[in-house]
Design an enzyme around this catalytic site. Structure first.
Site, PDB file in Angstrom:
ATOM      1  N   TYR A  81      27.897  24.351 -15.117  1.00 48.92           N
ATOM      2  CA  TYR A  81      28.112  26.003 -14.952  1.00 48.92           C
ATOM      3  C   TYR A  81      29.520  26.092 -13.491  1.00 48.92           C
ATOM      4  CZ  TYR A  81      27.194  30.664 -13.754  1.00 48.92           C
ATOM      5  OH  TYR A  81      27.222  31.968 -13.217  1.00 48.92           O
ATOM      6  N   CYS A  82      29.143  24.926 -12.310  1.00 42.63           N
ATOM      7  CA  CYS A  82      30.821  24.890 -11.413  1.00 42.63           C
ATOM      8  C   CYS A  82      31.723  24.938 -12.384  1.00 42.63           C
ATOM      9  CB  CYS A  82      29.479  24.437 -10.392  1.00 42.63           C
ATOM     10  SG  CYS A  82      28.455  25.361  -9.167  1.00 42.63           S
ATOM     11  N   VAL A  83      31.452  23.624 -12.661  1.00 38.46           N
ATOM     12  CA  VAL A  83      33.144  22.758 -13.520  1.00 38.46           C
ATOM     13  C   VAL A  83      33.410  23.763 -14.721  1.00 38.46           C
ATOM     14  CG1 VAL A  83      33.829  21.367 -15.671  1.00 38.46           C
ATOM     15  CG2 VAL A  83      32.145  20.251 -13.912  1.00 38.46           C
TER      16      VAL A  83
END
Length: 361
Positions: free
Chosen positions: A97-99
């Site tokens: 998600y954060c990537v």
């Protein structure tokens, strides 16, 4: 643009959060409303990794404060370099998600492919609990350590409370790349804007900077991490029983960076009374292997003998465990340059913010 994007995406971002019910932006009041207002103004949208904290207002403010003052606010390090650190830490923590979010943002910034950022990227990938980090790049600034610690924290919260992607599940796999490029373009104006440091600090009362956070130096960055750590420690005392805190602290002190097998976590919690084991399991998994937190883990905490956890206490428990692990990742870092300290004269620094990056529309 930020307020328009927030209105368009409100329903979708709320639906992304699982296990707890976040406060809808249109219903936010008091401290939650003030945080949401800053979030939309400075980040460009009501981001789910921040919104998920809203059942616990002080923890919400703490998480936002660390993110704003490390990644978003103007300082020594350029935003593009900070996004490199955010992306690489998230990749090392296997947080897709954060990537997706930060790689898309990074690709919208000028100079994102500058080869001089390779040492910063390698250092960011190597940070982790108990692991020897790669030799830090020249002119490593406290801001970059702050970004790394913030994302070691956020990656854990995201793994527990969000899915694998910021895109809706109905987006076909073949359309993910184009959709993320559109997302990056939408985030570009906010990412290129200079954000004045320190404006989040009034959200929480002043506090002393703990010794293990001395790398933050002084000024707004140190103030943010002092206030945030105090708020999250207070949340831990409210929602994490003392024997659970002691167990997690001991395990983190001996952590070698490798995620434990689920059986090892079960074995570790066996020393506690049965009523405390669900909370201990959730806290240990959040700190050491957040991808192993499943629906049953949360359900066991909610129905634990002697009083289960509600939304607020679930956020406070996981936040305390996440920040405890994130702080552990910085213990072995060398003392970075304090904010504003010039790099050595004979070492060109790729991390400093240039006037072009500050003013680019």
């Amino acid at each position: 643009m930020g307020r328009l994007l927030a209105r368009v995406t409100e329903r979708g971002v709320l639906a992304q959060v699982r296990h707890v019910s976040p406060v809808p932006p249109r219903a936010a009041r008091g401290l939650v409303g003030r945080v949401y207002g800053q979030l939309v103004r400075d980040f460009g949208m009501a981001a789910p990794p921040v919104l998920l904290h809203s059942p616990a207002p002080e923890v919400l403010a703490a998480g936002w404060m660390m993110l704003r003052e490390s990644l978003l606010s103007g300082g020594v390090a350029a935003r593009v370099v900070k996004e490199v650190v955010a992306t690489e830490v998230s990749a090392a923590n296997a947080c897709p998600y954060c990537v997706d979010v930060h790689r898309a943002t990074l690709l919208g910034l000028r100079g994102h492919d500058d080869p001089r950022y390779a040492p910063v990227a390698a250092w960011a990938r190597s940070t982790g609990g108990g692991r020897a980090a790669t030799e830090p790049p020249p002119a490593l600034d406290a801001e970059l350590v702050a970004v790394a610690v913030t994302f070691h924290y956020l990656n854990r919260m995201v793994a527990v409370f969000l899915g694998d992607s910021p895109l809706p599940p109905e987006v076909p796999r073949r359309a993910r790349g184009p959709a993320l490029r559109v997302f990056g373009r939408l985030m570009r104006p906010a990412a290129r804007r200079t954000i004045p440091p320190g404006e989040s600090l009034p959200l929480l009362p002043a506090a002393d900077l703990p010794p293990d956070l001395a790398w933050a130096g002084s000024g707004p960055l140190a103030g943010a991490f002092a206030r945030a750590s105090a708020a999250i420690e207070a949340a831990g005392r409210r929602s994490v029983p003392a024997p659970v805190r002691e167990l997690v602290t001991r395990r983190l002190a001996a952590w070698d960076g490798a995620p434990p097998a689920r059986a090892r976590v079960t074995e570790a919690t066996a020393e506690l009374p049965p009523g405390l084991r669900p909370a201990a399991t959730l806290a240990l998994l959040t700190a050491l292997a957040p991808y192993q937190v499943h629906d049953a883990t949360i359900a066991a905490c909610r129905s634990a003998q002697g009083g289960g956890h509600d939304d607020r206490s679930l956020i406070e428990l996981t936040s305390w465990a996440s920040l405890s692990a994130a702080r552990r990742t910085a213990e072995d870092q060398p003392a970075p340059l304090a904010a504003g300290t010039p790099s050595p004269a004979d070492t060109p620094s790729p991390v400093k913010a240039s006037s072009v990056e500050r003013t680019n529309p």
